[in-house]
Design an enzyme around this catalytic site. Structure first.
Site, PDB file in Angstrom:
ATOM      1  NE  ARG A 161     -28.129  30.974 -57.906  1.00 56.45           N
ATOM      2  CZ  ARG A 161     -27.210  30.433 -56.920  1.00 56.45           C
ATOM      3  NH1 ARG A 161     -25.817  30.415 -57.171  1.00 56.45           N
ATOM      4  NH2 ARG A 161     -27.781  29.945 -55.565  1.00 56.45           N
ATOM      5  CE1 TYR A 218     -37.333  27.059 -51.230  1.00 55.91           C
ATOM      6  CE2 TYR A 218     -36.022  26.528 -53.016  1.00 55.91           C
ATOM      7  CZ  TYR A 218     -36.113  27.254 -52.016  1.00 55.91           C
ATOM      8  OH  TYR A 218     -35.269  28.188 -51.566  1.00 55.91           O
ATOM      9  CG  PHE A 225     -31.491  36.954 -54.827  1.00 59.63           C
ATOM     10  CD1 PHE A 225     -30.603  37.802 -54.028  1.00 59.63           C
ATOM     11  CD2 PHE A 225     -32.323  35.883 -54.104  1.00 59.63           C
ATOM     12  CE1 PHE A 225     -30.497  37.494 -52.519  1.00 59.63           C
ATOM     13  CE2 PHE A 225     -32.134  35.935 -52.924  1.00 59.63           C
ATOM     14  CZ  PHE A 225     -31.258  36.383 -51.892  1.00 59.63           C
ATOM     15  CE  LYS A 260     -48.235  37.465 -55.894  1.00 58.73           C
ATOM     16  NZ  LYS A 260     -48.987  36.729 -55.268  1.00 58.73           N
ATOM     17  CB  ALA A 314     -46.061  27.819 -53.948  1.00 57.21           C
ATOM     18  CE  LYS A 328     -48.745  39.723 -51.757  1.00 53.18           C
ATOM     19  NZ  LYS A 328     -47.895  38.437 -51.602  1.00 53.18           N
ATOM     20  NE  ARG A 351     -41.922  32.515 -49.162  1.00 53.64           N
ATOM     21  CZ  ARG A 351     -41.414  31.856 -50.210  1.00 53.64           C
ATOM     22  NH1 ARG A 351     -40.257  32.410 -50.906  1.00 53.64           N
ATOM     23  NH2 ARG A 351     -41.962  30.917 -50.922  1.00 53.64           N
ATOM     24  CG  ASN A 352     -43.590  38.607 -46.812  1.00 50.83           C
ATOM     25  OD1 ASN A 352     -42.222  39.103 -46.906  1.00 50.83           O
ATOM     26  ND2 ASN A 352     -43.822  37.950 -48.060  1.00 50.83           N
ATOM     27  CB  VAL A 366     -36.448  35.305 -50.115  1.00 51.94           C
ATOM     28  CG1 VAL A 366     -36.205  36.901 -50.334  1.00 51.94           C
ATOM     29  CG2 VAL A 366     -34.945  34.808 -50.297  1.00 51.94           C
TER      30      VAL A 366
END
Length: 331
Positions: free
Chosen positions: A35, A52, A87, A109, A143, A194, A258-259, A282
């Site tokens: 973007r 990243y 997004f 996901k 990742a 999950k 990250r969750n 995110v």
């Protein structure tokens, strides 16, 4: 002579970067949409994603970069969507072409919050893409471990098994094993659920519950996922396979999740806003929690773990009190 389909990555985050690394083992050139044009210039200059997985070095001579989403769609045959679900609608708003004859693979996901739709439903209902031309990439796979070339397994789900196999072949490499499934709805919903469970896992970790309770939580969670996906899309599936149970386990337990990280911060007393700001990434499960709660108003499945997370994140419930209530519902 048949030409190879042109594959494009749509997105510039960590999972998009990992998928680009995997695909470049098997394709000569890759289209890649960012973007932000400035990120493209930095990528070309330093040979890595500036934001990243910077440890992955790319041969940028094999990548065609785009900052115009219409242009990348028009010049590609296979589109791999790797944009956070929150997004996606906004990102596609500038699209001035259609998805006719494209094969779209979701590496997302999460649920598109505008209509509480999994990505396959969103593409089918909003862009008229037939389900036979929609694929889903399921884990378990982080990742960060792809960047380290640690052996990982992926499942490609698509009602058209031949398309699934063709794309799975593009992912096979010394550190990736790829399998196929026709369960596009179950794999997508399981991936969404999950992430919510991983937030719960992080919350109880932040509250200093131990491994014993974590095991009980995850054992109940896979049953919760099975109840939900069987209600929403009742077909024969093995919930113990990697695409379901494996993906749950890695997301609930991994240091790279990250969750789980987001949940741990909530358990330690962070507000949702502060946790989001400090992570700089995110956590899909945050948005999915509200969407699943709203979807379940129709299906009325017993999902106490997901409801506990909803109460904490959206109803202001105190984490310690809500988790204590949850412990009485688990077996």
């Amino acid at each position: 002579m048949l030409t190879e389909p042109k594959i494009a990555i749509i997105g510039s985050g960590s999972w998009a970067t990992a998928l680009a690394k995997i695909l470049l083992n098997n394709v000569d050139r890759l289209n890649w949409y960012f973007r932000n044009p400035d990120s493209i210039e930095q990528f070309k200059r330093f040979k890595h994603n500036p934001n990243y997985l910077r440890g992955i070095e790319f041969d940028t001579g094999r990548i065609d970069f785009f900052s115009d989403i219409t242009e990348v769609v028009e010049q590609s045959d296979v589109l791999v969507l790797a944009i956070p679900s929150a997004f996606l609608d906004r990102s596609l708003a500038d699209l001035k072409t259609n998805f006719n004859h494209k094969y779209i693979v979701s590496a997302i996901k999460g649920i598109v919050p505008e209509g509480n739709q999994i990505v396959g439903q969103y593409l089918n209902q909003n862009y008229k893409v037939p389900y036979e031309r929609i694929g889903v990439i399921a884990g378990p796979c982080h990742a960060e471990e792809v960047a380290l070339e640690r052996l990982s397994y992926l499942t490609i789900a698509c009602p058209d098994i031949k398309r699934a196999r063709d794309f799975a072949f593009k992912l096979e490499c010394p550190y990736i094993r790829a399998h196929v499934s026709d369960d596009i709805f179950g794999t997508e919903y399981a991936s969404v659920l999950k992430n919510i469970i991983a937030i719960a896992s992080g919350i109880v970790h932040g509250l200093r519950y131990g491994d014993n309770f974590q095991a009980v939580l995850v054992a109940n969670a896979i049953q919760e996922i099975k109840r939900f996906v069987d209600k929403v899309h009742p077909i024969t599936r093995d919930i113990k396979s990697s695409a379901y149970l494996g993906d749950l386990l890695v997301t609930a337990y991994s240091q790279f999740s990250r969750n789980r990280t987001f949940g741990t911060m909530i358990g330690k007393g962070y507000t949702t806003r502060t946790a989001q700001l400090e992570m700089h990434m995110v956590a899909e499960g945050y948005y999915a929690t509200k969407s699943i709660h709203e979807i379940n108003q129709e299906y009325k499945v017993n999902i106490p773990i997901c409801e506990a997370v909803y109460n904490i994140l959206y109803e202001g419930a105190t984490p310690s009190v809500e988790i204590r209530r949850l412990t009485e519902k688990l077996r």
